[in-house]
Design an enzyme around this catalytic site. Structure first.
Site, mmCIF file in Angstrom:
data_model
loop_
_atom_site.group_PDB
_atom_site.id
_atom_site.type_symbol
_atom_site.label_atom_id
_atom_site.label_comp_id
_atom_site.label_asym_id
_atom_site.label_seq_id
_atom_site.Cartn_x
_atom_site.Cartn_y
_atom_site.Cartn_z
ATOM 1 N N HIS A 18 0.832 -1.205 0.000
ATOM 2 C CA HIS A 18 0.000 0.000 0.000
ATOM 3 C C HIS A 18 0.872 1.262 0.000
ATOM 4 O O HIS A 18 0.643 2.198 -0.776
ATOM 5 C CB HIS A 18 -0.917 0.021 1.226
ATOM 6 C CG HIS A 18 -1.898 -1.101 1.278
ATOM 7 N ND1 HIS A 18 -3.083 -1.095 0.591
ATOM 8 C CD2 HIS A 18 -1.861 -2.285 1.937
ATOM 9 C CE1 HIS A 18 -3.750 -2.207 0.825
ATOM 10 N NE2 HIS A 18 -3.021 -2.953 1.635
ATOM 11 N N ARG A 139 5.623 3.188 -11.390
ATOM 12 C CA ARG A 139 6.771 4.078 -11.212
ATOM 13 C C ARG A 139 7.447 4.324 -12.557
ATOM 14 O O ARG A 139 7.355 3.503 -13.478
ATOM 15 C CB ARG A 139 7.785 3.464 -10.233
ATOM 16 C CG ARG A 139 7.190 3.171 -8.878
ATOM 17 C CD ARG A 139 8.269 2.934 -7.824
ATOM 18 N NE ARG A 139 9.090 1.766 -8.066
ATOM 19 C CZ ARG A 139 8.753 0.539 -7.685
ATOM 20 N NH1 ARG A 139 7.582 0.321 -7.095
ATOM 21 N NH2 ARG A 139 9.565 -0.462 -7.908
ATOM 22 N N GLU A 241 3.234 -5.506 -12.007
ATOM 23 C CA GLU A 241 4.538 -4.956 -12.409
ATOM 24 C C GLU A 241 5.287 -5.961 -13.277
ATOM 25 O O GLU A 241 5.894 -5.594 -14.294
ATOM 26 C CB GLU A 241 5.364 -4.604 -11.167
ATOM 27 C CG GLU A 241 4.810 -3.433 -10.382
ATOM 28 C CD GLU A 241 5.556 -3.170 -9.098
ATOM 29 O OE1 GLU A 241 5.318 -2.113 -8.478
ATOM 30 O OE2 GLU A 241 6.390 -4.017 -8.697
#
EC number: 3.6.1.57
Length: 328
Positions: A18, A139, A241
């Site tokens: 989180h 990211r 990811e």
């Protein structure tokens, strides 16, 4: 200057996922000259110091803000309604669809059956809904990595082991035993843990002894994923990811909230689901390792499917535009 407060937590029990994904949001908002604060509890395994090193202060009481972002399974509309005297807008990040929310925007990046409709009746009809892996919180390192992916042939010579920041069921130790006992040989093995992993010193010692690469609380995960051919991982956000950079992987379900998404991702061919952690033994991981050389076409197709599922709608991180529009 606009102000955003992020209410989330990390602990040895719930892991670090989180907070890590909220840090991605915080850094992107900061680039748009927005003041971002975190609101986290001091519980065992918290990441308050880590977040501070990233440049964000932790607050302990409610403050006025233009937006509150909530990423927490134990918060629902009751607490959110109390926030309305402190903020103009509320955003919720959820994976479960198991409780009602008082929010203006809801983001759920997971693929599960009926993911487009499962929040019906749980949020207002006027709430903006960003649902599915086209709204992944990514990211910059992963966005760049997707643009520089190697050709995934399905051949496995290099492996990445990452079972989450805290690995509460200690899957990493099982895998290390399996790697010692398997007859399958690999050129390179990378093992990643988080600061909250209570077994990290033991894992580091084993890696040093066997010549494995050991990494702790890193900010270059995407780079590692480009260097390897397969990842042994857990369910959760790291699943997406891996898919995002086309890395074939296995997923061990280590928490109830991972079960539906992991099983459905496996049905779609994007991940190899090896099951619930209590049913997984060292022998299970040995069997997995031995099968990696058997069907390269299966792993190559897994890479393609993962890339297809995680394709963004337009630019990467399209949720950022929605946040900026909401508080402008």
């Amino acid at each position: 200057m606009k102000k955003v407060v992020i209410r989330t937590d990390a602990s040895t029990e719930i892991g670090s996922g989180h907070v890590i994904r909220c840090l991605t949001i915080a850094h992107l908002l900061k680039k748009h000259d927005i003041d971002v604060y975190f609101m986290m509890q001091e519980v065992p395994g918290n990441l308050i110091d880590y977040v501070a090193k990233q440049g964000f202060r932790n607050i302990t009481t409610l403050e006025s803000a233009d937006l509150y972002i909530i990423d927490h399974y134990n918060i629902d509309e009751g607490w959110e309604q109390k926030l309305r005297v402190y903020t103009k807008k509320i955003m919720v990040i959820d994976d479960l669809a198991n409780r009602s929310h008082d929010c203006d925007l809801l983001l759920d990046q997971n693929v599960v059956p009926q993911f487009e409709t499962r929040y019906e009746g749980l949020i207002s009809a006027h709430s903006v809904r960003l649902l599915g892996p086209s709204y992944l919180i990514m990211r910059d390192e992963f966005i760049k990595a997707r643009q520089n992916m190697p050709d995934r042939t399905g051949k496995v010579k290099k492996i990445l082991v990452f079972m989450g920041g805290t690995d509460p069921t200690d899957e990493t130790s099982k895998i290390l035993r399996a790697l010692q006992e398997t007859t399958t040989k690999f050129e390179t093995i990378h093992v990643v843990v988080g600061n909250g992993n209570v077994h990290k010193e033991y894992i580091q010692a084993i890696c040093t002894e066997r010549g494995f690469y050991y990494h702790c609380q890193i900010d270059y995960m995407a780079d590692l994923m480009l260097q390897v051919d397969f990842s042994i991982g857990a369910g959760g956000s790291t699943t997406w990811e891996r898919c995002y950079v086309g890395l074939p992987s296995s997923s061990t379900i280590v928490a109830d909230n991972q079960r539906i998404a992991t099983e459905y991702a496996a049905e779609l061919g994007a991940v190899w689901n090896i099951g619930w952690h209590e049913n997984i033994t060292v022998a299970t991981y040995i069997d997995l390792l031995n099968k990696l050389s058997e069907d390269t076409s299966f792993l190559k197709q897994m890479s393609v499917k993962g890339l297809q599922l995680t394709a963004s709608k337009g630019q990467p991180n399209p949720w950022l535009h929605e946040i900026l529009e909401m508080i402008k």
